[in-house]
Design a protein around this motif. Sequence first.
Motif, PDB file in Angstrom:
ATOM      1  N   ILE A 110       0.832  -1.202   0.000  1.00 42.30           N
ATOM      2  CA  ILE A 110       0.000   0.000   0.000  1.00 42.30           C
ATOM      3  C   ILE A 110       0.869   1.256   0.000  1.00 42.30           C
ATOM      4  O   ILE A 110       0.648   2.175  -0.796  1.00 42.30           O
ATOM      5  N   ALA A 111       1.885   1.296   0.837  1.00 43.90           N
ATOM      6  CA  ALA A 111       2.763   2.469   0.918  1.00 43.90           C
ATOM      7  C   ALA A 111       3.489   2.706  -0.406  1.00 43.90           C
ATOM      8  O   ALA A 111       3.553   3.847  -0.885  1.00 43.90           O
ATOM      9  N   LEU A 112       4.018   1.660  -1.008  1.00 45.75           N
ATOM     10  CA  LEU A 112       4.749   1.786  -2.272  1.00 45.75           C
ATOM     11  C   LEU A 112       3.836   2.295  -3.388  1.00 45.75           C
ATOM     12  O   LEU A 112       4.222   3.167  -4.175  1.00 45.75           O
TER      13      LEU A 112
ATOM     14  N   TRP B 244      -0.663   6.793  -6.658  1.00 44.73           N
ATOM     15  CA  TRP B 244      -1.994   6.202  -6.702  1.00 44.73           C
ATOM     16  C   TRP B 244      -2.734   6.480  -5.394  1.00 44.73           C
ATOM     17  O   TRP B 244      -2.133   6.552  -4.330  1.00 44.73           O
ATOM     18  N   LYS B 245      -4.054   6.607  -5.502  1.00 40.24           N
ATOM     19  CA  LYS B 245      -4.906   6.837  -4.333  1.00 40.24           C
ATOM     20  C   LYS B 245      -5.668   5.537  -4.031  1.00 40.24           C
ATOM     21  O   LYS B 245      -6.348   4.992  -4.910  1.00 40.24           O
TER      22      LYS B 245
ATOM     23  N   SER C 187     -10.177  -4.865   0.155  1.00 41.83           N
ATOM     24  CA  SER C 187     -11.116  -5.918   0.545  1.00 41.83           C
ATOM     25  C   SER C 187     -10.928  -6.274   2.013  1.00 41.83           C
ATOM     26  O   SER C 187      -9.866  -6.050   2.593  1.00 41.83           O
ATOM     27  N   VAL C 188     -11.953  -6.825   2.592  1.00 42.60           N
ATOM     28  CA  VAL C 188     -11.928  -7.201   4.002  1.00 42.60           C
ATOM     29  C   VAL C 188     -10.836  -8.229   4.257  1.00 42.60           C
ATOM     30  O   VAL C 188     -10.144  -8.175   5.263  1.00 42.60           O
ATOM     31  N   THR C 189     -10.666  -9.158   3.314  1.00 43.30           N
ATOM     32  CA  THR C 189      -9.633 -10.183   3.472  1.00 43.30           C
ATOM     33  C   THR C 189      -8.305  -9.649   2.967  1.00 43.30           C
ATOM     34  O   THR C 189      -8.229  -9.074   1.884  1.00 43.30           O
ATOM     35  N   LYS C 190      -7.272  -9.816   3.741  1.00 41.56           N
ATOM     36  CA  LYS C 190      -5.942  -9.357   3.339  1.00 41.56           C
ATOM     37  C   LYS C 190      -5.187 -10.438   2.569  1.00 41.56           C
ATOM     38  O   LYS C 190      -4.247 -10.163   1.868  1.00 41.56           O
TER      39      LYS C 190
ATOM     40  N   TRP D 280      -7.532   1.179  -6.830  1.00 39.92           N
ATOM     41  CA  TRP D 280      -6.718   2.388  -6.890  1.00 39.92           C
ATOM     42  C   TRP D 280      -7.224   3.321  -7.967  1.00 39.92           C
ATOM     43  O   TRP D 280      -7.797   2.873  -8.966  1.00 39.92           O
ATOM     44  N   SER D 281      -6.984   4.623  -7.781  1.00 39.99           N
ATOM     45  CA  SER D 281      -7.296   5.588  -8.829  1.00 39.99           C
ATOM     46  C   SER D 281      -6.129   6.564  -8.965  1.00 39.99           C
ATOM     47  O   SER D 281      -5.341   6.741  -8.031  1.00 39.99           O
TER      48      SER D 281
END
Length: 175
Positions: free
Chosen positions: A103-105, A111-112, A117-120, A127-128
């Motif tokens: 997510i950080a990368l 990207w935003k 999803s609930v499951t990781k 993303w947008s």
Amino acid sequence: NKKVLEKNPDAVKFDFTIPEENFIYTKEQEKAMLKSKEMIKKSPFFWVAAPDKAEAMVEKMAAEGWKFYRFDKLGQDFYFIKSEPCKLRFVVDFQSEISEDYIALTKENGWKLEFASVTKKDGYCIWSREYADGEEIPELYSDNESALNHAKNYLKKMIIPLAVDVILSVWLIIW
């Protein structure tokens, strides 16, 4: 996250699928915007089975002046707000594991995050990214084949629960 709530303590809060910073309006403001047609909601049936169609729908809506605002907490309903037409790339990215590093990368690359999803494990992120006229259409990654394979595997896992839901629903309607 705390800054958003300090600025707007009535902001809607879903901390498990939608980043808090994506909520700019209160529930009351959203209801008023829906009523005044400044915001619309679309609910494409089981869109996760055809994420490319959902991506195309959101991008087309942005070009027509309806910018994607948010999902509902389960990721089924799409909310759009009236805006200036823009170019928006919208991508559903299936992942075998959604990590904080991933997510950080992705955020660092412009990207935003719109939804996770609930499951990781074996889940997906949405993303947008806006881009300008003449600019190359942004791509989240270049390996489309593995993304397609992961999407197919995800869909296979969803078919059985969906089939059970449909059968139970039909049974309840008949009963």
